[in-house]
Each structure stands twice: as C-alpha cells, then as structure tokens.
Design an enzyme around this catalytic site. Structure first.
Site, mmCIF file in Angstrom:
data_model
loop_
_atom_site.group_PDB
_atom_site.id
_atom_site.type_symbol
_atom_site.label_atom_id
_atom_site.label_comp_id
_atom_site.label_asym_id
_atom_site.label_seq_id
_atom_site.Cartn_x
_atom_site.Cartn_y
_atom_site.Cartn_z
ATOM 1 N N SER A 282 23.972 15.407 -70.366
ATOM 2 C CA SER A 282 24.081 14.344 -71.536
ATOM 3 C C SER A 282 23.438 13.751 -71.972
ATOM 4 O O SER A 282 23.055 12.686 -70.504
ATOM 5 C CB SER A 282 26.350 13.534 -71.575
ATOM 6 N N ASP A 283 23.352 13.512 -72.765
ATOM 7 C CA ASP A 283 22.129 11.158 -73.203
ATOM 8 C C ASP A 283 22.866 10.842 -72.589
ATOM 9 O O ASP A 283 24.411 11.111 -72.429
ATOM 10 C CB ASP A 283 22.084 11.319 -74.419
#
Ligand code: BGC
Length: 763
Positions: A282-283
């Site tokens: 994920s960011d």
C-alpha cells in the site's frame, strides 16, 4: 477485456499444472511450514525507519526494534544507512522466523547523486539515457543498504495543477510505457536474476493517481474503464511486462472503491490480465485512510484490502493489528494470508536475501560507490539532454565573454536544483545556476532580484511548510527581510550594466511534489514583478525556468527573449544548464506535458477527442462551438515541443503502401534535414488518428518516436514500421481491436506541426 483475462488466467493455470516445483517454491514451502500465523502476518508489515537517510541509532525501546524482535516486521523503508540497516538485519535474523528484512527507499531520481526530476528525464525521450540514469541510482542505492526502490512513478497526468506531475513521465500513455520499461531495466536489469547492484522496483501509484479531480492531491478519480485502458494504464502494464517486482497501490479511489482495496485494478487487470506475479504494497497509511474514505473501521478495510490483492501494509498497522481477528471471524482465510506472505518471501528470495541477508549491506561498497565523480559526470550528461528550449529569438547560446547579470531567487538555490523527493541528496551541494555560469564565464554579477511571493505567509509556507508539517513547533527563520522593490532595484541596476540578463525564476523545491497542488500555475507574483522590471530596462532577458510542472507563460513568451525550461536538474544542475546556455550542448528536450495558455484550460492534453462541434485550436471565439470566450483552445506549447540551436526540416510523409491488410505491415517514413549551422539531436514523432471507428478516438495518438542525431547539413530518412498492433485501441466493449478503415499517419517534430498521409487498413 473479460475474454482476454479469462484466456490468460486459463493459460497460467494450464502452465502451472503438472510442473515440478521450482527451488524457490520448495524453499518457501519449507519456510512457511515452520512459520506461525503471527509471523506470517508480520511479513506483511512495512514501517518507516523514521529518519530518512540520517544516521539512525538502533535503540531497544524503539517501536520498530520491538516489532522486529516480535517477528512483526517484514520490511523497513526510509533509510540508506548501511550501519543502521545492518543492525536491524541482525535483529531480524535472530527474531521470529529469522527472515531477513526487505529495505526500501524513495529513490526517485537518483540517490545521493541526484538526477533530473522524472518529468525532466522524460523530456529527453531517450530510453538509453533514462536507463543509464536509473542504473546509477540502482548502484548507489544498493551500495547504501537499499534493495527495493519506490520507483518508477508512472502515473499519467493531464492537469498541471497536480504537484506530483513532476514525478511522472507526462501525459502520454505510449511514451509513458516506454519510459516505465526503461526504469525497470535500469533498476532490475534485463534478466530475472538480481545482481547485487540491482534493486527491486516498486511501480507506483497503482492506479490512476495522476487523474485526481481538479489536480488536487489525493482527490477522487472519476473515469470509465475504456478511458483508463486507452489513456492511463499502459505504463503500469508495460512495467509489468518488463518484469517489475512490486507495485504500490495509490491513495485515490476508482469506481467508488479505494485503489488499495480495488480488486478490478489489482487482481483482474494487474495479476490476471498482465500476468504480474510480484507483491503489492500500500502507499504510506493508505490502508487506514480507507476509513476516512468511508468504507469501514480499520479491521474492515484491512480485511477487504487483503482479499482484493494487497500484500503489504505500509505504516497503517492494519494487517498486524486486525488480521488475526478477521481470521477468527471468518472475514479472511489462512489462504489469503499465506498468499500475501508467499509473495513477499518470493521477492526476498529473488533478491538473494535468504542466501545472504547482508548482500546489500556492504560498508565498503557504501564508501566507494556512492556520490562518485563518475556518477556526477553521468548526472551532468543526463541533465544536458533534459532541458527544453521553449523560446529563443536568437540570443542563445550566450557568448562566454558577455557581461552577464544572473538574477532571480532560484539562481543560487541548491535545494531547488535537487528538486522534490531528493532526501538522500547532499544538502546544499547541488551546483546552482549561478555557480554553473560562474564556472563557465568570467564576467558574471549576481543579485537575488526578488522574493518568491509577495505574500509573506505564502513565502513561509513554501520555504518551511514541509518541515513544519513534521515539526509544528519548529521556529521559522525570518522571511522577506528585504522588500521586493529593493531586491528588484538591485537586479535592475546590474542589468543596466550588463549585456544580457539571465533571470532564474519559477518553482522552488516544495512548490511541486506531494501535497503541492496549485490553482494558479503562473510565475509567482514577486518574481513576475522582477521580470517586468527587467523587461523595462531594454536589456535582453533569458529566463531559466526551474519548475516541476507546466506553468502559464503567455506574458513571458511574448516579452522575454528566450525561455529555457530546466526543471530541477539535480546534483550537476548549474553545470548542465551552463553547458546549454553557452552552446557547449545543444538543447534537445521535448515537452511530455502540454503547457496551457491559462489555468482555466486544464485539464489540457494533446490526445483529446473531437466534439460534435469542434473548434480549431487557435481560431477566435465562435458561438455554439466547443471553445472559450476568453482564451483559445490550443496550448501555449504543445506536447512534443522543444527548440534547438539548429533547425530541422521535415519532408512529406511517405508510406511504403497506401493500404495494408490487417495482418500486414507498412513503413511510414520522413526525411529529416538539419538545415542549421550546428549539430543537433531531434526526436521524430509519429502519431495516428483513426478517422472512423466504432468508438470515438483522440484526434492524435503517439505511436512511435525516434531520437536521432544529425550533423549540420546532414539529412536522414527515418522509418517507422507499422502493423495492426500499433493501431489498436480498447473499444466500448473493452475489446482491444484494430478496426479496418482509413488512418491518418502523422509525423513531425511535435504533436502540433505534423504532416500526414492516409493509410487504409483492409480486412
Ligand atoms: C508517497 C509515495 C512514497 C511513500 C513512502 C507516500 O506519501 O505517496 O510515493 O513512496 O510515501 O515514502
């Protein structure tokens, strides 16, 4: 699309049936057989080291160290400090299942040797050069303990208000795809094996982050599938085909589902249709941000993200905090967790970390291979080819003997040269424009010339806002210590005593990049006042433009003598800029983003569609056609545009045959002649237009380019071989098709000034 997906999924299944297990599979089977569920979930957790490159100390009460000891951390990012990472690696090996850490870093445009920002790099249109710059970054990062880089950023962007346009390769999906591949090869090499100076890429931000509405960062994306497949997805796809090892999910939503839990994007497209078999992270905090998107609490969003295909959680603690509970409640299965864990272990295996966890942690390499003179020489070579000459009335190149007044707030600003996301730079050491010019010419004077903005609060925000976001109580040094009028007066006085003025204006480091959207993309007011005062002196003015985005430059184009867009050029900025200003290098950069006339035209991009009431780009207003009352439709500088110190003449387009059977090939050619007095490089661009098709098509689409070098007076025939593959698009049923009929084949020096021939494709 469905058909394609099913076909490739079935093929993958067939291929895997009955095949003996690879050594990697056997190894990971063995490892996972011994791991507890908690340890497996621990592998899915990524944390920031919290220090970004600075020398960190390993302390037992540090949250990361505690997690490591508990087997709850699979990776760490944000440090390029070998000594620190060695200590963490040792803890990882003696804790939990003894699995080595993967060590990531935002190596975005170079590492300690800073290369031009990615948008600048893209204007070279030179894939070998981009690969070369990326190779240097990979070598330096890998020598600094990093085995995983959060690059390339391949988000297509059509709206210059978005600050992160600087991190990508512009607005075109075809060019973006070629550049994405060049990055992957530069970081990972051309084969599957990782040498110890090659690092795992992380393609980001998956997907469509650059289509944020109104250019406001993190904003909603509102596009249909046909549009994304034709206009945005190709760079992500090409990176997968080139073998990219990991992807980072983006902050935005698509079709009402955050990208970080979007199974259409992560599973259907990336894995099934394109065959990507690496892991997806994920960011930063993107999992917990799904709560604010309005999807559910941390447990709910973590479970849905895992199920949709996310493997690693960056900085949200959603996976380590809630997956066990979700498993107990039947919201996720052991299989979901195993699948994600396996993908992360596979990446570590491919990097050779199980064989030698210290493979990337060699202090000798760190001392010898980073920020070397040889790497700086590459940075200078690369930077010379990443500058776009937007206007020149003949004043450039400058004579080294001229009396030159260098003015402007960006003339002596090293951090503006390094640009955004250059946290591993040697602060203050990038060669400034002033320094570069002084190193090349003897008669140089300097004045700052203006503040950045007239508004004091804005000046503070731009200079110190980033640091203050981490430390709100940080004392801020005084700004505006000299009034703008007084600064301008000094510059004007120098200008009057000089032959030429070099005005260094534009955006400083924090005016673009993440969280740096602007609604007004003109040259900031205080600097614009300086330019107007310089114009009034009657002296020739050359604008050297530092920027991370297209700006509106209508006044500057009409009133300045030359404009050289240099973006942020990195460690060797000043030298490379001086090379071009004095003609030791001939500029050859071409825009990869449209420069609008006015911010009100945005989003503005060359590959737009016609309407039912089209209006010519530069024709005046006409009621009931698709246009504005107060500005023309066309850009100030179009995609693909850039001048040289020499001139190139293009012949008409020739086709080897006027028609092509759908399974055939045809060659489109032009002859390009260097009609000027200097040797130069030119990027010859090929565009297509499907005249009638079952779905509407853009007026022009780039489908080929070649960068050539011609000596003064030399001419060369440039050929492009075309087949149906080059003419395909996703129709409204999402089938990837070439439809027989007439196509315009256009070739030229930019997207506006092309010549065309018509090719008929037959069944
Ligand atoms: C950015 C990413 C970056 C990550 C880790 C995020 O805020 O969007 O591009 O890789 O932080 O630093």
């Amino acid at each position: 699309m469905k058909k394609i997906i099913l076909a490739s999924a079935a093929l993958a299944l067939l291929a895997s049936c009955g095949q003996p297990k690879s050594d990697m599979d056997k190894y990971i089977d063995g490892l996972m057989g011994k791991m507890t569920l908690e340890q497996k979930i621990g592998q899915l957790n990524l944390h920031s080291a919290g220090g970004f490159i600075s020398a960190l100390e390993v302390k037992e009460d540090d949250a990361n160290v505690k997690l490591l000891r508990a087997g709850q951390l699979g990776g760490i990012y944000g440090s390029g400090n070998v000594e620190y990472l060695r200590q963490l690696q040792a803890i990882a090996l003696e804790s939990g299942a003894g699995i080595p850490l993967i060590c990531g870093l935002d190596v975005i445009h170079g590492h300690e040797t800073v290369m031009p920002v990615p948008l600048a790099l893209s204007t070279s249109w030179d894939m070998d050069l981009i690969e070369k710059a990326t190779r240097v970054a990979a070598r330096e990062a890998s020598a600094s303990g990093v085995n995983w880089v959060f690059s390339p950023m391949v988000d297509i962007c059509r709206d210059a208000r978005w600050g992160r346009i600087v991190e990508g390769a512009g607005e075109d999906p075809y060019l973006g795809g070629e550049i994405a591949k060049a990055y992957v090869y530069g970081y990972q090499g051309h084969d599957d094996a990782f040498d110890k100076d090659e690092v795992l890429t992380c393609v980001k931000h998956y997907a469509l982050y650059g289509a944020a509405e109104a250019g406001r960062d993190y904003n909603t994306v509102n596009l249909g599938r046909q549009e994304i497949l034709n206009g945005y997805m190709r760079p992500y796809q090409q990176a997968a085909y080139a073998g990219a090892g990991s992807y980072m999910s983006s902050f935005n939503e698509f079709e009402g589902v955050p990208a970080t839990m979007n199974s259409y994007l992560m599973d259907e497209l990336l894995r099934q249709a394109w065959g990507f078999d690496g892991f997806i992270v994920s960011d930063a905090t993107a999992v917990v941000e799904e709560v604010a998107h309005g999807i559910g609490d941390l447990q709910e969003v973590s479970a849905r993200s895992l199920k949709a295909g996310l493997d690693m959680d960056m900085n949200s603690d959603g996976f380590i905090g809630t997956l066990q509970k979700s498993l107990d409640e039947g919201k996720v299965s052991v299989k979901d967790i195993d699948r994600a864990c396996r993908r992360i272990l596979e990446a570590k295996y491919k990097l050779g970390l199980f064989e030698d966890p210290y493979r990337y942690l060699d202090p000798q390499r760190a001392a010898a291979e980073v920020y070397t003179e040889a790497n700086k020489a590459v940075a200078r070579e690369v930077a010379r080819d990443c500058q776009v000459l937007l206007k020149n009335n003949g004043i450039l190149p400058l004579s080294k003997n001229a009396r030159i007044a260098v003015v402007g707030p960006l003339a002596d600003d090293a951090s503006a040269m390094a640009g955004t996301w250059s946290m591993s730079r040697h602060a203050g050491e990038s060669v400034t424009i002033l320094q570069g010019i002084r190193d090349a010419a003897p008669k140089v004077t300097y004045a700052k010339g203006s503040n950045l903005f007239l508004d004091k609060a804005m000046e503070e925000t731009v200079l110190y806002g980033l640091m203050r976001s981490f430390r709100p109580d940080m004392p801020i040094p005084p700004v505006h210590t000299t009034a703008n009028a007084a600064l301008i007066a000094q510059a004007v006085s120098l200008a009057r005593q000089s032959d030429v003025v070099v005005a260094c204006v534009g955006e400083t480091q924090n005016m673009n990049g993440e969280g740096a959207s602007r609604s007004d993309i003109s040259i900031p007011d205080a600097q614009a006042e300086l330019l107007r005062a310089l114009k009034a002196t009657g002296k020739p003015v050359v604008v050297v433009l530092t920027t991370g985005r297209p700006l509106t430059l209508t006044w500057e184009d009409a009133n300045m003598d030359a404009i050289l867009c240099t973006w942020s050029q990195g460690t060797e900025a000043g030298h490379a800029i001086a090379d071009v200003l004095f003609g030791d290098a001939n500029p050859s950069g071409k825009l990869t983003t449209t420069f609008p006339m006015s911010v009100g035209q945005l989003p503005l991009y060359y590959n737009h569609k016609n309407t039912g009431r089209p209006h010519p780009d530069y024709a005046p207003y006409r009621k009931f056609t698709s246009c504005y009352m107060d500005v023309v439709n066309g850009p100030l500088y179009p995609f693909g545009y850039g001048l040289s110190y020499t001139d190139f003449e293009y012949s008409d387009v020739e086709l080897s045959a006027a028609s092509m059977p759908i399974n055939g090939k045809v060659t489109a050619s032009v002859t390009v002649r260097n009609t000027g007095q200097r040797d130069g490089k030119e990027t010859v661009q090929l565009y297509i237009h499907d005249i009638y098709s079952t779905s509407t098509r853009p007026v022009k689409e780039l489908r080929g380019f070649k960068k050539i070098e011609l000596k003064a007076g030399e001419s060369r025939k440039v050929d492009f071989e075309l087949s149906a593959e080059d003419l395909k698009y996703y129709d409204h049923e999402l089938q990837y098709v070439c439809e027989p009929g007439d196509f315009e084949i256009m070739i030229g020096p930019n997207s506006r000034d092309t010549k065309a021939a018509v090719l008929t494709v037959t069944e």
